[in-house]
Each structure stands twice: as C-alpha cells, then as structure tokens.
Design a protein around this motif. Structure first.
Motif, mmCIF file in Angstrom:
data_model
loop_
_atom_site.group_PDB
_atom_site.id
_atom_site.type_symbol
_atom_site.label_atom_id
_atom_site.label_comp_id
_atom_site.label_asym_id
_atom_site.label_seq_id
_atom_site.Cartn_x
_atom_site.Cartn_y
_atom_site.Cartn_z
ATOM 1 N N ALA A 129 0.764 -1.223 0.131
ATOM 2 C CA ALA A 129 -0.088 -0.101 0.009
ATOM 3 C C ALA A 129 0.990 1.147 0.176
ATOM 4 N N ALA A 130 1.979 1.249 0.760
ATOM 5 C CA ALA A 130 2.975 2.396 0.954
ATOM 6 C C ALA A 130 3.401 2.599 -0.712
ATOM 7 N N LEU A 131 3.806 1.398 -1.306
ATOM 8 C CA LEU A 131 4.491 1.725 -2.346
ATOM 9 C C LEU A 131 3.753 2.145 -3.505
ATOM 10 N N LEU A 132 2.311 1.755 -3.557
ATOM 11 C CA LEU A 132 1.401 2.113 -4.486
ATOM 12 C C LEU A 132 1.004 3.464 -4.064
ATOM 13 N N ALA A 133 0.911 3.981 -2.635
ATOM 14 C CA ALA A 133 0.989 5.480 -2.407
ATOM 15 C C ALA A 133 1.963 6.311 -3.347
ATOM 16 N N SER A 134 3.340 5.690 -2.881
ATOM 17 C CA SER A 134 4.361 6.545 -3.544
ATOM 18 C C SER A 134 4.487 6.633 -4.929
ATOM 19 N N PHE A 135 3.695 5.694 -5.721
ATOM 20 C CA PHE A 135 3.677 5.775 -7.179
ATOM 21 C C PHE A 135 2.772 6.788 -7.552
ATOM 22 N N PHE A 136 1.518 6.748 -6.761
ATOM 23 C CA PHE A 136 0.381 7.671 -7.053
ATOM 24 C C PHE A 136 0.951 9.151 -6.915
ATOM 25 N N LEU A 137 1.700 9.391 -5.698
ATOM 26 C CA LEU A 137 2.139 10.796 -5.306
ATOM 27 C C LEU A 137 3.231 11.245 -6.539
ATOM 28 N N TRP A 138 4.124 10.208 -7.023
ATOM 29 C CA TRP A 138 4.756 10.401 -8.067
ATOM 30 C C TRP A 138 4.163 10.769 -9.414
ATOM 31 N N PHE A 139 3.253 10.004 -9.755
ATOM 32 C CA PHE A 139 2.433 10.421 -10.865
ATOM 33 C C PHE A 139 1.755 11.704 -10.784
ATOM 34 N N ARG A 140 1.044 12.156 -9.583
ATOM 35 C CA ARG A 140 0.517 13.257 -9.573
ATOM 36 C C ARG A 140 1.376 14.340 -9.591
ATOM 37 N N ILE A 141 2.600 14.577 -9.037
ATOM 38 C CA ILE A 141 3.577 15.567 -9.340
ATOM 39 C C ILE A 141 3.957 15.740 -10.683
ATOM 40 N N LEU A 142 4.269 14.453 -11.314
ATOM 41 C CA LEU A 142 4.634 14.623 -12.649
ATOM 42 C C LEU A 142 3.677 15.173 -13.767
ATOM 43 N N GLU A 143 2.263 14.734 -13.362
ATOM 44 C CA GLU A 143 1.265 15.232 -13.942
ATOM 45 C C GLU A 143 0.971 16.886 -13.794
ATOM 46 N N THR A 144 1.235 17.444 -12.532
ATOM 47 C CA THR A 144 1.187 18.733 -12.350
ATOM 48 C C THR A 144 2.468 19.316 -13.179
ATOM 49 N N TYR A 154 10.149 20.209 -17.818
ATOM 50 C CA TYR A 154 9.443 19.076 -17.399
ATOM 51 C C TYR A 154 10.622 18.005 -17.045
ATOM 52 N N CYS A 155 11.541 17.668 -17.802
ATOM 53 C CA CYS A 155 12.290 16.812 -17.707
ATOM 54 C C CYS A 155 13.315 16.875 -16.422
ATOM 55 N N ALA A 156 13.560 18.222 -16.174
ATOM 56 C CA ALA A 156 14.341 18.513 -15.088
ATOM 57 C C ALA A 156 13.318 18.293 -13.638
ATOM 58 N N ALA A 157 12.225 18.312 -13.674
ATOM 59 C CA ALA A 157 11.114 18.325 -12.630
ATOM 60 C C ALA A 157 10.983 16.934 -12.487
ATOM 61 N N ALA A 158 10.928 16.128 -13.581
ATOM 62 C CA ALA A 158 10.680 14.636 -13.591
ATOM 63 C C ALA A 158 11.880 14.052 -12.781
ATOM 64 N N ILE A 159 13.200 14.310 -13.227
ATOM 65 C CA ILE A 159 14.550 13.969 -12.474
ATOM 66 C C ILE A 159 14.432 14.233 -11.267
ATOM 67 N N VAL A 160 14.185 15.532 -10.916
ATOM 68 C CA VAL A 160 14.270 15.868 -9.255
ATOM 69 C C VAL A 160 13.135 15.138 -8.600
ATOM 70 N N THR A 161 12.019 15.271 -9.050
ATOM 71 C CA THR A 161 10.929 14.327 -8.378
ATOM 72 C C THR A 161 11.393 12.790 -8.076
ATOM 73 N N THR A 162 11.801 12.139 -9.246
ATOM 74 C CA THR A 162 12.041 10.900 -9.074
ATOM 75 C C THR A 162 13.131 10.596 -8.007
ATOM 76 N N LEU A 163 14.150 11.387 -8.017
ATOM 77 C CA LEU A 163 15.160 11.273 -7.103
ATOM 78 C C LEU A 163 14.960 11.550 -5.649
ATOM 79 N N VAL A 164 14.242 12.683 -5.672
ATOM 80 C CA VAL A 164 13.876 12.914 -4.160
ATOM 81 C C VAL A 164 12.896 11.958 -3.547
ATOM 82 N N LEU A 165 11.915 11.326 -4.294
ATOM 83 C CA LEU A 165 11.300 10.417 -3.754
ATOM 84 C C LEU A 165 11.895 9.046 -3.725
ATOM 85 N N PHE A 166 12.744 8.756 -4.338
ATOM 86 C CA PHE A 166 13.598 7.643 -4.352
ATOM 87 C C PHE A 166 14.543 7.515 -2.761
#
Length: 296
Positions: free
Chosen positions: A133-148, A169-181
């Motif tokens: 559930a935590a993993l799915l929530a993290s993917f959902f958060l990641w997707f919503r941030i990228l969508e925004t 957009y690419c910069a936001a995607a990379i930073v978001t992915t690294l931070v969440l990781f």
C-alpha cells in the motif's frame, strides 16, 4: 563498522550460498509466470482489440517530441479503456497473489538462512500488504507530481499558444524521482525490517512495526544499506539497458529472433541479479541484528 562494510561481507556470504538466491528466484517467479500468463491471456487481447494506429507509433521520432507525445496520447486514449476494464478485477487478484506467495516465500528464504527464526506467515501477509500500500501510494504521488509538472510546463503553454518547456519538465521529472527515491529508502526501512523482527521475536504486525521504529544504533546502518540497495537497483537497470542495446549496431545482420532472445536473456539475468541483492539485504539485516544482540 559501517553498514556498507558489513554489507560487502554479506554479499560474499550470499554468493557462497546460492540456495538463498535460488529460493528467492523460485518464489518470485512463482508469481511472475502466472502474472505474465494472465497478461497474455487478458491484457494483450484487450490491446489488440483496440483500434490503434500502429504505423503512427512506429514512425515516432525523438526529433519531434511534441508530435510523438500527441501520438502516444492518442494511442493511450484508445488502449486504456479496454485495458482498465480488465485491470479492475485482474490487478487486485494479482496483488493478492503477490502478497500471499511473497509472504510464504520470504518465510522460506529467511528460515533457510537462519532456521531458528519463527514462522509468522500471517504477520508477514499483513506487513506485506502495508508495504505494498505504501509503494502504491508513492507511485500515485509520483504520478500526480509529474502530472502537475506536465500541466505547468507543457499542457498549459500549448493551450496558450506558447512553446512548451520540455527541459523544465524533464528536470522536474528527474528531481521528483530522485527525491522520492531517497525518501523511500530513508523512511521505509522499517517496512523492510519489520517482517524480520516478527520472525526473530515471534511478534505480531503491530508489535513488529513498533520494534522497527525502536532500533537504536541499528537505524543508521539499515538506512545506509537501503540507500546502497537503491543505487544498486539503478545500476542494474542501467546495465540491463546497455546490454540490451549492444546488438543494435548489428541490426542489419541480426535477425529479429536473435534480438528478441538477446533481450529476453538480459532481462532474465537482470531479474536474477535483482533477486540476489534482495536476498543480500535481508541477510544483512539479519546479520546486523545478530551482531547487535551479541553485544554486551
């Protein structure tokens, strides 16, 4: 001793005990093979039945990313409805299968590494559900941030007849992915070690989670190992991509069958290597705990 120093010794131990990895591969593929069969049985026909412009997809080019994105969007708008219709019942069934088999498989692997551990399959099922559930929530958060980010840098500028900011957009995607990781590696070590504590101390789900938050000096070592494991996962993915691309310079002489077999082989090797490091992390947790217990 730092966590990574002990982890190197653990890697050697797991390498010398190939049965650890073999059992891990066995239970993971006991889930993976039925999952692939289910996808082939229900998802693939749903995709085939959709009226997708495959020629347009084949003609996409990175030289025109906006047009390629539009082509992908059109294809997804056609594919997603029938796929989601099947996924509504197939995805929960596969998740339940994963939770059940992974809990049993993890019990077998850990008890093979240390026969003194208690069997707590029901507890592991609950803990695995929480982790999933935590993993799915993290993917959902990641997707919503990228969508925004996509709305701010691409969709809204296009709607306003402006040039989309693909670099932004690419910069936001990379930073978001690294931070969440990093956050996942730092914050979720408790979800990884809780099943082990349940088997070590014969605890229930809540007790093992509480114990996972009260590890004292072990906490920093577990976080360190988790971060290293994340880096290893990224490295494995990069290596798999590199080896998958190795035959491309010889595409003129290599047959499609060879390319398919090559990519399949690389994927299998990647999965086995990933399973090896998963086992190594569990054994490292176990060895750290035993060393911690043995201290006066």
């Amino acid at each position: 001793m730092r966590g990574t120093q002990s982890f190197v010794h653990t890697l050697s131990t797991c390498w010398n005990h190939a049965s650890y990895t073999a059992l891990e591969v066995l239970w993971r593929w006991a889930v993976g093979i039925p999952t692939l069969a289910a996808i082939y049985r229900w998802i693939v026909p749903a995709i085939v039945s959709a009226h997708v412009d495959w020629a347009a997809l084949r003609n996409m080019t990175i030289l025109d990313p906006v047009a390629s994105a539009a082509t992908l969007g059109t294809a997804l708008s056609v594919i997603l409805p029938p796929v989601l219709e099947v996924a509504r019942w197939l995805a929960p069934a596969l998740l339940i299968l994963w939770i059940l088999i992974s809990s049993i498989g993890r019990t077998v692997v850990l008890r093979h590494a240390d026969p003194t551990l208690h069997r707590r399959p029901a507890t592991l099922i609950v803990l695995q559900t929480i982790r999933l559930a935590a993993l799915l929530a993290s993917f959902f958060l990641w997707f919503r941030i990228l969508e925004t980010a996509a709305a701010a840098t691409i969709t809204n500028p296009i709607a306003a007849n402006q040039e989309p900011n693909l670099v932004g957009y690419c910069a936001a995607a990379i930073v978001t992915t690294l931070v969440l990781f990093v956050l996942w590696a730092v914050l979720t070590y408790t979800l990884s070690v809780a099943p082990l504590l349940a088997m070590l101390r014969n605890l229930g789900p809540l007790e093992s989670l509480r114990a996972a938050f009260r590890l004292g000096p072990l906490k920093s070592k577990l976080v360190e190992i988790n971060l290293v494991m994340g880096i290893v996962k990224i490295a494995l993915i990069v290596l798999a991509m590199v080896f998958s691309a190795c035959p491309l310079p010889f595409e003129a002489v290599a047959t499609p069958q060879f390319l398919t077999l090559w990519c399949t082989g690389v994927t299998v090797v990647y999965l086995i290597a990933s399973d090896f490091f998963h086992v190594a992390r569990l054994v490292a947790y176990l060895q750290l705990w035993r060393a911690y217990e043995s201290k006066p």
